[in-house]
Design a protein around this motif. Structure first.
Motif, mmCIF file in Angstrom:
data_model
loop_
_atom_site.group_PDB
_atom_site.id
_atom_site.type_symbol
_atom_site.label_atom_id
_atom_site.label_comp_id
_atom_site.label_asym_id
_atom_site.label_seq_id
_atom_site.Cartn_x
_atom_site.Cartn_y
_atom_site.Cartn_z
ATOM 1 N N LEU A 177 0.877 -1.249 -0.489
ATOM 2 C CA LEU A 177 0.015 0.286 -0.213
ATOM 3 C C LEU A 177 0.862 1.348 0.269
ATOM 4 N N GLY A 178 1.980 1.454 1.077
ATOM 5 C CA GLY A 178 3.031 2.443 1.166
ATOM 6 C C GLY A 178 3.916 2.338 -0.302
ATOM 7 N N TYR A 183 4.491 5.440 -5.256
ATOM 8 C CA TYR A 183 4.512 5.395 -6.640
ATOM 9 C C TYR A 183 3.443 6.442 -7.806
ATOM 10 N N PHE A 184 1.821 6.002 -7.074
ATOM 11 C CA PHE A 184 1.078 7.772 -7.370
ATOM 12 C C PHE A 184 1.704 9.061 -7.313
ATOM 13 N N THR A 188 3.474 13.126 -1.598
ATOM 14 C CA THR A 188 2.960 13.280 -0.240
ATOM 15 C C THR A 188 3.633 12.629 1.370
ATOM 16 N N ARG A 189 3.141 13.921 1.956
ATOM 17 C CA ARG A 189 3.756 14.134 2.946
ATOM 18 C C ARG A 189 3.487 13.255 4.005
ATOM 19 N N HIS A 258 13.412 19.567 2.844
ATOM 20 C CA HIS A 258 11.955 19.755 3.010
ATOM 21 C C HIS A 258 11.225 18.530 2.401
ATOM 22 N N HIS A 259 10.827 17.361 1.688
ATOM 23 C CA HIS A 259 10.400 16.431 2.205
ATOM 24 C C HIS A 259 10.173 15.402 2.975
#
Length: 259
Positions: A177-178, A183-184, A188-189, A258-259
């Protein structure tokens, strides 16, 4: 970027994250205090909640960073990197390091009083030869040289619980799931603080699953140190050190941080 500068930044980040990790370890002790008497089955079920949650977050971090810096990396490569990165970090943090801490602290070793109470409950024979044999086993166990219990207390021993094997139906889908989220939506943060807390709670319930003696003040202090080490190093390596390995310039460094 020069390797020396990367090392300086990594050490600085580890230092900056230490205070919150201390707070996280304290919340882990609170969890242990609240759930210390509920039994290993419930503690295992709570571990089955927080450990897969940690795996999801580790997979998002590892796979998304790999995708961002590799650019055109295919799904298969992202699956491989994300899976082994997430499972490796989460297993080390939530299972392996807590297990070593449990073994050193002896939380899985019952005291003599516990074994005598077990004797009375099970009604074993009181033959002299048998009593002497059992006493030897109890002393042998209590001094920490052997973790296996006597026949009087079957199943009470420090045990390494590997989530991706024993709870494979929860942990492996969590990793997948992660990876798919990364991937998509690779940008995401999720706050590093949340990652630390979830990992701490997973480690706490791994310790509780193996706890078969009273948790004294000294024991709680020891567990606090175990939780700090088990969470601080693996999670910071996953969320901080790993990104810096891909950094090639100062601009990329700020972007990764930052990510």
């Amino acid at each position: 970027m020069q390797p020396q500068k990367k090392i300086t930044i990594i050490l600085s980040e580890l230092k900056n994250h230490a205070p919150f990790t201390l707070f996280g370890a304290a919340t882990g002790l609170v969890c242990m205090f609240l759930f210390k008497n509920v039994g290993p089955d419930i503690n295992h079920r709570l571990f089955q909640v927080f450990h897969p949650g940690h795996v999801v977050l580790s997979a998002i971090v590892t796979a998304s960073l790999y995708k961002l810096y590799e650019g055109k990396a295919g799904l298969i490569k992202i699956l491989i990197v994300g899976y082994f990165g997430a499972i490796g970090v989460a297993t080390l943090s939530d299972c392996v390091l807590p297990f070593f801490g449990e073994s050193i602290l002896g939380v899985a070793i019952p005291v003599h009083a516990d074994l005598h109470e077990h004797d009375e409950a099970t009604g074993h024979d009181d033959e002299v030869g048998q009593d002497a044999h059992d006493h030897d086993e109890q002393v042998h166990v209590e001094d920490g040289s052997e973790l296996e219990m006597s026949e009087k207390a079957p199943g009470i021993r420090a045990r390494l619980h590997l989530g991706f094997i024993e709870d494979w139906y929860l942990v492996n889908p969590a990793a997948l799931l992660g990876i798919l989220i990364a991937y998509f939506r690779p940008r995401t943060r999720f706050p590093h603080a949340g990652h630390v807390l979830i990992s701490t709670w997973a480690s706490s319930f791994h310790v509780l699953m193996n706890t078969h003696r009273e948790l004294t003040t000294i024991m709680f202090l020891g567990v606090f140190v175990v939780l700090f080490i088990a969470v601080w190093l693996p999670c910071c390596i996953s969320d901080i050190v790993f990104p810096l390995l891909f950094v090639g310039s100062d601009s990329e460094l700020s972007r990764a941080h930052h990510h």
